[in-house]
Design a protein around this motif. Structure first.
Motif, PDB file in Angstrom:
ATOM      1  N   PRO B  55       0.979  -1.033  -0.054  1.00 50.93           N
ATOM      2  CA  PRO B  55       0.059  -0.013  -0.202  1.00 50.93           C
ATOM      3  C   PRO B  55       0.910   1.310  -0.103  1.00 50.93           C
ATOM      4  N   VAL B  56       0.947   2.108  -0.875  1.00 47.06           N
ATOM      5  CA  VAL B  56       1.626   3.261  -1.255  1.00 47.06           C
ATOM      6  C   VAL B  56       0.807   4.262  -1.605  1.00 47.06           C
ATOM      7  N   ASP B  57       1.448   5.594  -1.470  1.00 44.11           N
ATOM      8  CA  ASP B  57       0.737   6.701  -1.723  1.00 44.11           C
ATOM      9  C   ASP B  57       0.544   7.136  -3.198  1.00 44.11           C
ATOM     10  N   GLN B  58      -0.053   8.037  -3.451  1.00 45.01           N
ATOM     11  CA  GLN B  58      -0.136   8.463  -4.948  1.00 45.01           C
ATOM     12  C   GLN B  58       1.342   8.829  -5.327  1.00 45.01           C
ATOM     13  N   ASP B  59       1.858   9.693  -4.554  1.00 44.53           N
ATOM     14  CA  ASP B  59       3.452  10.439  -4.964  1.00 44.53           C
ATOM     15  C   ASP B  59       4.243   9.260  -4.671  1.00 44.53           C
ATOM     16  N   ALA B  60       4.048   8.051  -4.260  1.00 43.27           N
ATOM     17  CA  ALA B  60       5.185   7.139  -4.011  1.00 43.27           C
ATOM     18  C   ALA B  60       6.007   6.624  -5.438  1.00 43.27           C
ATOM     19  N   VAL B  61       5.324   6.601  -6.598  1.00 48.44           N
ATOM     20  CA  VAL B  61       5.986   6.382  -7.699  1.00 48.44           C
ATOM     21  C   VAL B  61       6.574   7.388  -8.553  1.00 48.44           C
ATOM     22  N   ASN B  62       7.749   7.684  -8.778  1.00 43.19           N
ATOM     23  CA  ASN B  62       8.179   8.743  -9.550  1.00 43.19           C
ATOM     24  C   ASN B  62       9.085   8.415 -10.638  1.00 43.19           C
ATOM     25  N   VAL B  63       8.504   9.013 -11.874  1.00 42.20           N
ATOM     26  CA  VAL B  63       9.292   8.575 -12.992  1.00 42.20           C
ATOM     27  C   VAL B  63       9.614   9.801 -13.861  1.00 42.20           C
ATOM     28  N   GLN B  64      10.970   9.582 -14.350  1.00 45.84           N
ATOM     29  CA  GLN B  64      11.478  10.854 -14.785  1.00 45.84           C
ATOM     30  C   GLN B  64      12.642  10.306 -16.047  1.00 45.84           C
ATOM     31  N   MET B  65      12.515  11.252 -17.073  1.00 43.52           N
ATOM     32  CA  MET B  65      13.211  10.932 -18.432  1.00 43.52           C
ATOM     33  C   MET B  65      14.558  11.739 -18.276  1.00 43.52           C
ATOM     34  N   ASP B  66      15.699  11.271 -18.423  1.00 48.72           N
ATOM     35  CA  ASP B  66      17.030  12.264 -18.690  1.00 48.72           C
ATOM     36  C   ASP B  66      17.553  11.876 -19.920  1.00 48.72           C
ATOM     37  N   ARG B  67      18.169  12.843 -20.464  1.00 52.51           N
ATOM     38  CA  ARG B  67      19.092  12.292 -21.520  1.00 52.51           C
ATOM     39  C   ARG B  67      20.335  12.949 -21.142  1.00 52.51           C
ATOM     40  N   GLU B  68      21.261  11.856 -21.522  1.00 55.37           N
ATOM     41  CA  GLU B  68      22.709  12.137 -21.296  1.00 55.37           C
ATOM     42  C   GLU B  68      23.570  11.683 -22.404  1.00 55.37           C
ATOM     43  N   SER B  69      24.167  12.468 -22.969  1.00 54.33           N
ATOM     44  CA  SER B  69      25.143  12.324 -24.041  1.00 54.33           C
ATOM     45  C   SER B  69      24.491  11.070 -25.077  1.00 54.33           C
ATOM     46  N   GLY B  70      23.431  11.696 -25.626  1.00 50.46           N
ATOM     47  CA  GLY B  70      22.943  10.812 -26.616  1.00 50.46           C
ATOM     48  C   GLY B  70      21.916   9.534 -26.419  1.00 50.46           C
ATOM     49  N   CYS B  71      22.010   9.310 -24.941  1.00 51.88           N
ATOM     50  CA  CYS B  71      21.059   8.108 -24.549  1.00 51.88           C
ATOM     51  C   CYS B  71      20.317   8.568 -23.505  1.00 51.88           C
ATOM     52  N   GLU B  72      18.984   7.807 -23.669  1.00 52.65           N
ATOM     53  CA  GLU B  72      17.913   8.474 -22.762  1.00 52.65           C
ATOM     54  C   GLU B  72      17.956   7.304 -21.569  1.00 52.65           C
ATOM     55  N   ILE B  73      17.831   8.021 -20.363  1.00 49.62           N
ATOM     56  CA  ILE B  73      17.364   7.199 -19.194  1.00 49.62           C
ATOM     57  C   ILE B  73      16.178   7.410 -18.409  1.00 49.62           C
ATOM     58  N   LEU B  74      15.612   6.232 -18.260  1.00 47.38           N
ATOM     59  CA  LEU B  74      14.272   6.256 -17.746  1.00 47.38           C
ATOM     60  C   LEU B  74      14.625   5.991 -16.035  1.00 47.38           C
ATOM     61  N   GLU B  75      14.269   6.933 -15.142  1.00 48.70           N
ATOM     62  CA  GLU B  75      14.452   6.780 -13.913  1.00 48.70           C
ATOM     63  C   GLU B  75      13.297   6.568 -13.097  1.00 48.70           C
ATOM     64  N   LEU B  76      13.550   5.529 -12.486  1.00 47.07           N
ATOM     65  CA  LEU B  76      11.915   5.007 -11.790  1.00 47.07           C
ATOM     66  C   LEU B  76      12.454   5.099 -10.146  1.00 47.07           C
ATOM     67  N   ASN B  77      11.666   5.871  -9.229  1.00 51.31           N
ATOM     68  CA  ASN B  77      11.773   5.863  -8.119  1.00 51.31           C
ATOM     69  C   ASN B  77      10.640   5.360  -7.243  1.00 51.31           C
ATOM     70  N   ILE B  78      10.519   4.358  -6.406  1.00 42.86           N
ATOM     71  CA  ILE B  78       9.454   3.900  -5.900  1.00 42.86           C
ATOM     72  C   ILE B  78       9.714   4.200  -4.297  1.00 42.86           C
ATOM     73  N   THR B  79       8.984   4.884  -3.486  1.00 44.39           N
ATOM     74  CA  THR B  79       9.254   4.889  -2.082  1.00 44.39           C
ATOM     75  C   THR B  79       8.099   4.101  -1.414  1.00 44.39           C
ATOM     76  N   LEU B  80       8.755   3.097  -0.640  1.00 41.69           N
ATOM     77  CA  LEU B  80       7.945   2.206   0.058  1.00 41.69           C
ATOM     78  C   LEU B  80       7.742   2.707   1.564  1.00 41.69           C
ATOM     79  N   PRO B  81       6.453   2.218   2.143  1.00 48.31           N
ATOM     80  CA  PRO B  81       6.227   2.859   3.383  1.00 48.31           C
ATOM     81  C   PRO B  81       6.916   2.185   4.513  1.00 48.31           C
ATOM     82  N   GLU B  82       7.124   3.008   5.434  1.00 45.44           N
ATOM     83  CA  GLU B  82       8.250   2.402   6.605  1.00 45.44           C
ATOM     84  C   GLU B  82       7.328   1.221   7.093  1.00 45.44           C
ATOM     85  N   GLN B  83       8.062   0.028   7.619  1.00 43.35           N
ATOM     86  CA  GLN B  83       7.375  -1.067   8.177  1.00 43.35           C
ATOM     87  C   GLN B  83       6.929  -0.958   9.535  1.00 43.35           C
ATOM     88  N   GLU B  84       5.950  -1.437   9.961  1.00 48.00           N
ATOM     89  CA  GLU B  84       5.491  -1.055  11.201  1.00 48.00           C
ATOM     90  C   GLU B  84       6.229  -1.900  12.265  1.00 48.00           C
TER      91      GLU B  84
END
Lengths: 270, 84
Positions: B55-84
């Protein structure tokens, strides 16, 4: 050389038409031949703000469709020399506003020797707004110090940087400057309103001017006379400063602080 | 500001709240600007997959596209909730 300027904001009701009217009038007053075009097809209002609503015979769509030529469509202002208005159409058919059609109109205005063409954009980010911005050489982004307006302005800045002809041709971003309207120094000082510095910091663009919240703006629209012609008013003077800055003059920003209250006012005032 | 307001408990000024909220949302919207059109949908679908397990928040998944010297990088960040 003709300069095409889009007055845009994203959000509605922030003062695009008031600003378009003031900017065009101010430029013409300084002797620059200027046309202001209403792009808000279906909801035209520039004619009311400019006080020429009863002189509208033909409109932008008529000119594009060839029902009238450009000279027939243009309304010459009665107060200021060198100022022309091209009203929007009240037809609901927005598809009439094609890029080819607009380009033809703009070319016609260039041939007439216009120095400035002010494009009063409709609200939103739909076709009408995109069309108004497409041929622009420069943009004035009208923003209120209020969260939804600032966010929408940022959105519009993103669109300006990719969806204009210059951007598509790889000539990069067109210059965009911020015009902050309905500014209330008292409310900024009491921490209830975003300050001009806050908005500048968030949007990260140059400041063209700050127009104070003023009764004069409503009075001007009631009368159908651009507020810049009201030289006594704070808003009129602030617009005049903005036009001067637009033309490259350096002018101090005014009306950014509230009139100082006396001791009595500070102790018991709101 | 009246003399009486000094006696009342201090509330955070609404303008600073507005500024903070704007800075966050504008930064987020700028990060997806100029990227491919499918990014928001990709983000939405990824969020649905992650939510099947955690169970994660709406903001937990962050997708970003970066360009670096001719190649594209798909950056994916998923923040998991802290364990109880």
């Amino acid at each position: 050389m003709t300069k095409i300027v889009v007055v845009t904001s994203g959000k509605g009701g922030v003062g695009k038409t008031t600003t378009s009217a003031a900017l065009a009038t101010g430029l013409a007053q300084r002797g620059h031949k200027t046309t202001v075009i209403d792009f808000d097809v279906g909801l035209r209002n520039l004619d009311l703000i400019m006080g020429c609503e009863r002189r509208v015979v033909y409109d932008l769509v008529n000119v594009i469709n060839g029902d009238a030529n450009l000279k027939q469509g243009l309304i010459k202002d009665k107060r200021v020399e060198d100022l022309y208005i091209l009203p929007a159409s009240q037809t609901r058919d927005k598809d009439a506003l094609t890029l080819e059609g607009i380009e033809k109109v703009l070319d016609g205005l260039k041939e007439m020797g216009m120095e400035y063409i002010i494009c009063d954009s409709p609200a939103g980010i739909e076709k009408g707004a995109l069309t108004a911005a497409y041929f622009a050489d420069e943009a004035v982004v009208v923003t209120n110090p209020e969260v939804s307006s600032v966010r929408d302005s940022d959105r519009i800045l993103g669109i300006l940087s990719s969806k204009t002809r210059k951007a598509e041709q790889g000539e990069g971003d067109i210059p965009a400057r911020l015009l902050l309207t309905r500014y209330s120094p008292e409310r900024v000082e009491s921490g209830q309103m975003l300050s001009v510095e806050d908005v500048k910091e968030i949007l990260a663009i140059d400041l063209l001017g700050v127009i104070p919240e003023s009764q004069a703006v409503l009075n001007a629209s009631n009368a159908g006379s651009p507020v810049i012609l009201d030289r006594e008013s704070d808003a009129g003077q602030a617009y005049d400063d903005s036009v001067a800055r637009f033309l490259g003059e350096t002018r101090e920003h005014r009306f950014l602080t509230s009139a100082k209250k006396g001791l009595f006012g500070r102790l018991f005032g709101g | 500001m009246s003399i009486f307001s000094y006696l009342l408990p201090k509330k955070e000024k609404s303008a600073s709240v507005a500024k903070e909220r704007l800075q966050i949302i504008v930064a987020r919207e700028r990060s997806t600007r100029g990227g491919p059109d499918y990014l928001p949908q990709l983000q939405e679908e990824l969020l649905m997959v992650v939510r099947k397990y955690v169970p994660v928040d709406q903001d937990a998944v962050n997708v970003q596209m970066d360009r670096e010297s001719g190649c594209e990088i798909l950056e994916l960040n998923i923040t998991l909730p802290e364990q109880e």
